[in-house]
Write a protein that holds these residues in place. Sequence first.
Motif, mmCIF file in Angstrom:
data_model
loop_
_atom_site.group_PDB
_atom_site.id
_atom_site.type_symbol
_atom_site.label_atom_id
_atom_site.label_comp_id
_atom_site.label_asym_id
_atom_site.label_seq_id
_atom_site.Cartn_x
_atom_site.Cartn_y
_atom_site.Cartn_z
ATOM 1 N N ASP A 127 0.829 -1.203 0.000
ATOM 2 C CA ASP A 127 0.000 0.000 0.000
ATOM 3 C C ASP A 127 0.871 1.264 0.000
ATOM 4 O O ASP A 127 0.652 2.190 -0.771
ATOM 5 N N LEU A 128 1.887 1.277 0.877
ATOM 6 C CA LEU A 128 2.795 2.433 0.947
ATOM 7 C C LEU A 128 3.516 2.614 -0.385
ATOM 8 O O LEU A 128 3.693 3.730 -0.883
ATOM 9 N N GLN A 129 3.889 1.517 -0.958
ATOM 10 C CA GLN A 129 4.620 1.556 -2.210
ATOM 11 C C GLN A 129 3.726 2.078 -3.341
ATOM 12 O O GLN A 129 4.154 2.914 -4.129
ATOM 13 N N ARG A 130 2.483 1.586 -3.397
ATOM 14 C CA ARG A 130 1.566 1.981 -4.462
ATOM 15 C C ARG A 130 1.278 3.476 -4.395
ATOM 16 O O ARG A 130 1.200 4.156 -5.403
ATOM 17 N N ARG A 131 1.151 3.974 -3.169
ATOM 18 C CA ARG A 131 0.839 5.396 -3.021
ATOM 19 C C ARG A 131 2.079 6.273 -3.131
ATOM 20 O O ARG A 131 1.993 7.495 -2.965
ATOM 21 N N GLY A 132 3.231 5.652 -3.370
ATOM 22 C CA GLY A 132 4.460 6.424 -3.521
ATOM 23 C C GLY A 132 4.973 7.020 -2.224
ATOM 24 O O GLY A 132 5.785 7.944 -2.226
ATOM 25 N N VAL A 133 4.513 6.512 -1.120
ATOM 26 C CA VAL A 133 4.919 7.054 0.176
ATOM 27 C C VAL A 133 6.184 6.345 0.684
ATOM 28 O O VAL A 133 6.961 6.895 1.461
ATOM 29 N N GLY A 134 6.364 5.120 0.236
ATOM 30 C CA GLY A 134 7.528 4.381 0.727
ATOM 31 C C GLY A 134 7.868 3.245 -0.200
ATOM 32 O O GLY A 134 7.172 3.015 -1.199
ATOM 33 N N GLN A 135 8.964 2.571 0.101
ATOM 34 C CA GLN A 135 9.314 1.366 -0.642
ATOM 35 C C GLN A 135 10.073 0.390 0.238
ATOM 36 O O GLN A 135 10.668 0.773 1.232
ATOM 37 N N ARG A 136 10.009 -0.874 -0.175
ATOM 38 C CA ARG A 136 10.753 -1.909 0.532
ATOM 39 C C ARG A 136 12.245 -1.614 0.407
ATOM 40 O O ARG A 136 12.697 -1.140 -0.629
ATOM 41 N N LYS A 137 12.965 -1.939 1.450
ATOM 42 C CA LYS A 137 14.387 -1.616 1.439
ATOM 43 C C LYS A 137 15.146 -2.524 2.402
ATOM 44 O O LYS A 137 14.580 -2.966 3.394
ATOM 45 N N ALA A 138 16.380 -2.792 2.064
ATOM 46 C CA ALA A 138 17.236 -3.523 3.013
ATOM 47 C C ALA A 138 18.214 -2.527 3.620
ATOM 48 O O ALA A 138 18.712 -1.642 2.932
#
Length: 839
Positions: A403-414
Amino acid sequence: MVRYDPVTIEAKWQTRWEKDRLYEARDFDARRKYYFLTMYPYPSGDLHIGHWYAMAPSDAAARLWRMRGYNVLFPIGFDAFGLPAENAAIQHGIHPYQWTMENIARMRRQLRSMGAMWEWSREVVTCDPEYYVWNQWFFLKMYERGLAYRALAPVDWCPKDHTTLAREQVVGDERVCERCGTPVIKKNLEQWFLKITAYADELLDFSGIEWPERVRTLQTNWIGRSVGVEFELTVQDHPGVSFRVFTTRPDTVYGMTFAVLAPEHPLVDRLTAPERRAEVEAYKFKAARQSDIERLSTEKERDGVAIGAFAINPMNGDRVPIFVADYVLLTYGTGAIQGVPAHDARDFDFARKYRLPITVVVAPPGWDGRPLPEAYLEEGIMANSGPFTGLPSREGWERIADDLQRRGVGQRKANYRLHDWLISRQRYWGTPIPMIFCPRCGTVPVPESDLPVRLPEDAEFLPTGESPLKLHERFRRTRCPQCGGEAERETDTMDTFIDSSWYQYRYVSPRDAQRPFDPQAGRYWLPVDQYTGGVEHAVMHLLYTRFWTKVMRDMGLVSFSEPMLRLFNQGVILGEDGEKMSKSRGNVVNPDEYVNSVGADTVRAYLMFIGPWEGGGPWNSRGIEGVHRFLQRVWNVVHETNGNPHARSAGSGRSAGTGERGNADPQPASRGGSRSRDNRELAHWTHKTIKKVTDDLEGFHFNTAIAALMEYVNYLTRVKSAQAGSRAWQEARRSLILLLAPMTPHIAEELWESMGEPYSVHHQQWPSYDATLARAELATLVLQVDGKVRDRVQVPAGLTDADAKSLALSNEKVRKFMDGRQVADVVVVPGRLVNVVTK
RNA sequence: GCCGGGGUGGCGGAACUGGCAGACGCAAUGGACUCAAAAUCCAUUGGGCUGCAAGGCCCGUGUGGGUUCGACUCCCACCCCCGGCACCA
């Protein structure tokens, strides 16, 4: 009989072997290659018993591979750059080069006394410009590839050694210098880094190499990969201002009731409300001071200060207060976090202290809706989480991340705990970093054709703490390679771990003036098959050299990704009192003393006998006498039957191994059909010992290999008078010497010669064994009743289960202990045991 | 707190894949050799009980449970020691 005089025979053979270049590894030989490497020593001045412990067993193992027909490369060199040389220069006015070279000369002599099969012609000394020019060359290549960069960063500085340190070189709770134990301080400096983090993921992959679990875990933890989501928090009443937070728990975002910035976070000043400013400043000051002062109070209470600004939760739009707190570190993640007290222990403490709401969003099993007594960190069912409520948290994790990724608010990260490798050192005795600072052109690399950048020989060593290179005008001032104008050299030198990151490649062609190593020879020898050394290098040297190899692969210099296929870590040898050896404790064992009295072979064998190699352990001056007695018994048992007219071996030559392979004798004594019982027993002992010693040496179990040889010699001594002169006896003596050859090379050579066998024992084939003979003819069968041993009987080895069973049931003692009870079951372990189970 | 490794005689340590616990060595004790000592060689050496003796019996691998005909070895819980990491979000 000739007396066993180790000191004389050891010197004799060492000279002869060296003269004959007995152990030379040949490039491109038809034999299969084996590259056996032991970590090279730092030339501290004297060869310590610890060096012996690291090297003597390695030598024995490498010798085993040689006798098994491999072309073995077993090189040695010196890790010759480093601080002690420079400190000696400051204290005693002796030049680091001279100090280092004198130490190397002394250590070469001592190393030679070990009788190892090192190839001195391939010796590498890292402070030689012939070597360090390639450090510079590699550095330029990495610079070209964007893997070497200069940056201003808060770095660790050792105030005693007057230099920066890599993160790995700062140890323990107290954050002290790895070398001198002085607490380090933080400094903001412009320094050179190598981008090891670019390889973080690849460094986590250990497939294809056999390294100890311990080292793999250490490296994995050090790299510290954690997977999560980085997302943005907007700030209320500050249009256009936002900051990012990293979390491994996106499933808990709905539970955020506050947010925290690290005190040094760049947004703190901007977001702090005027009425909060004084308090925030005071907190920042306190936090800054605390990182410098000892942070020894481990159970420090978590505290912080609200800055008077509010962040918006991107999932539910809630407004939450922003704090500064020093439990958030600028150096990890984004330097800011979401505060989710219900599901993070630190946030929980913090929320309690400042009476912040604690919203449960992952319900523990059977949760009744009441407040939690402590943070719940496990998985559960999502609660209070809008549309995600009711999902298992594991699934919620993914859905909220999506959801965060779709809305451009965040992304998965290592995120990684690993930092880039800081390699700048503010000292003289290291490889000059080949860079020039030009006022017009900026930072300019030294052209390859101008390499090496040599260390000036006439530097002054003063106790000022300032690098001699910085004060050396002729070194520092130079011309810009681009514009030709006046410019300045980089005066920092490289971390000495650079030297050891690729030295294994240099051994392949140590005198090559054109490139770091000859690629053709490299294709034959590389990579290292077996590496041995102390575990203290697990997250420094051993991580750096893996990184370096991967860079070399990407440069096209090698075709593999891992520098060493197998790794073994030996333990640490302790003083007789069980403590770490140190001059101040007065428990230092000097190997030279023992070499000059009982001989190198005894020292070697004792170090191998002391216990498992990985275990280390205390030195015992009585224990070494026991091993010396053993070698004396070996000497006696061989010599006492030397004069026997039948003792000379019939067919012996270059390939006169004892076993099947390459055997010059078509019908060895041990296979004769008409042998006597005694002969059969002797042959059995010989072959089972060959098997045991072979298996043990392969697995680096030197202690049990020597124990087996001791048993064998005890047996041979017992049967000597009855057996001397028989062919089985001759085979036994030859086997004994061959089995000893890797561990105690001098006495083996001397006895081999005394038997009239051709020089050299170290050119002989390793004995192989006959599996049938290795097996015993008679077995001891243990008879149990209900699991208790009641009798032992000798039976022929091949006894059938049925026979074993009836034998047990008719056994007198078994019957007695069955005491008239019924047989419920009979368990037979072939050749070992029968257990009669009663009702 | 997390991760890794480990607890076996007086000591260092052995024990295959669940099958004789304590190999080998050190130390100790007794004996031989010696005028004596050193060196060497021989014997004994986990603890307890018992027998005149040959021998016999019981206990025993950090603790407590479990699985199994059988556990140093496998499973569960715990204690202790060593090493590493540690406010890592």
